[in-house]
Design a protein around this motif. Sequence first.
Motif: not given
Length: 365
Positions: A244-251
């Motif tokens: 799925s699209p990656i949540d950069v700030p979170k992950l």
Amino acid sequence: MKAVQISKTGGPEVLEIKEITLDKPGADEVTIEHKAIGLNYIDTYHRSGLYPLKLPSGIGVEAAGIIKEIGSDVKEFSVGDKISYSGAPLGAYSTHRNYPTKNLVKVPNNIDLEIAATLMTKGLTTFYLLHKTYPVKTGQTILFHAAAGGVGQIFGQWAKSLGCKIIGTVGSDEKIDKAKSYGYDHVINYNKENFSDKVLEITNGKGLPVVYDGVGKNTFEDSLKCLTTRGMMVSFGNASGALSPIDVPKLLQPKGLYFVRPSMQQYLNTVEEIKQWTDIVYDSKVIEPKDKEFIRIAIDLMPDEPWDDDTWDKWTSAIKEKTNRKGKELFLPLREAFTGVSQGPEMKKLIQLIGRSKIIERVKL
């Protein structure tokens, strides 16, 4: 001449066997008679449409065979050469084909073409993962998902030879011992245990410098939890589905993680790069067992399987020709023990038994 082609995407039912006629090879091409064809998970991506193709299309990325004709500008190869290849253009599922020389490699005479066909894609993948994408160092602890799979079996042995401590994951308990036999120090069934918790336990909470993940969607977020600060997540497959699209700030941001999505052609795009790989693999003694070298197995140590004269007599003559039985011991040619490919269901059954057995020693008869 025949080839498997697809005119639409879908399940195995879209594969069609067609009669084909080949033109003369182009100036930089050769005509190959295939002797062995490699099957790879990426073939299902092409067939299903996950990786879109212009249809109709051939299918298959890996094969080995004999050169039957060469193009006018071909200098490095000759008619009769044993070769193998991996990569575009697709069309390996065929008896014959024309193929550009750029991705061809010569196969040494002492290596079977069946073995060569199994090593190109999986071996090249392992090579770039361990030596290019994230070059591992002796003593590092690393994680590889799908440890009992085709790439996983080669990866475990290769990483172990480089001095790594390897954690592998599998999808069932039946695959644990198999993975361990290929060099994995710890094997986790991710369908029964939380593998990220187990990894942190194994590393005393330190985490890992790198995770190699060919599974995809189902293992991605927990894989990130396994990484130490500035660790690298190497995502190279989609066995459980695309990410799925990656949540950069979170992950990624909290630990300053690196994420990379490599593919083989990014690392093996020139003749020189491919030669570097073949020099390593084809010099390996692992795939060059001596013709008279066997492994000796105590039959009475094989669990979960009756092994009496009646059972033995029911096996096909092909298996009897490939083995020697002496009393309560089975002598299996080392080459068959390492490969176990394209030998029919009985040989595959034997290889599975060996995976659950005690190999007493390697002997010469």
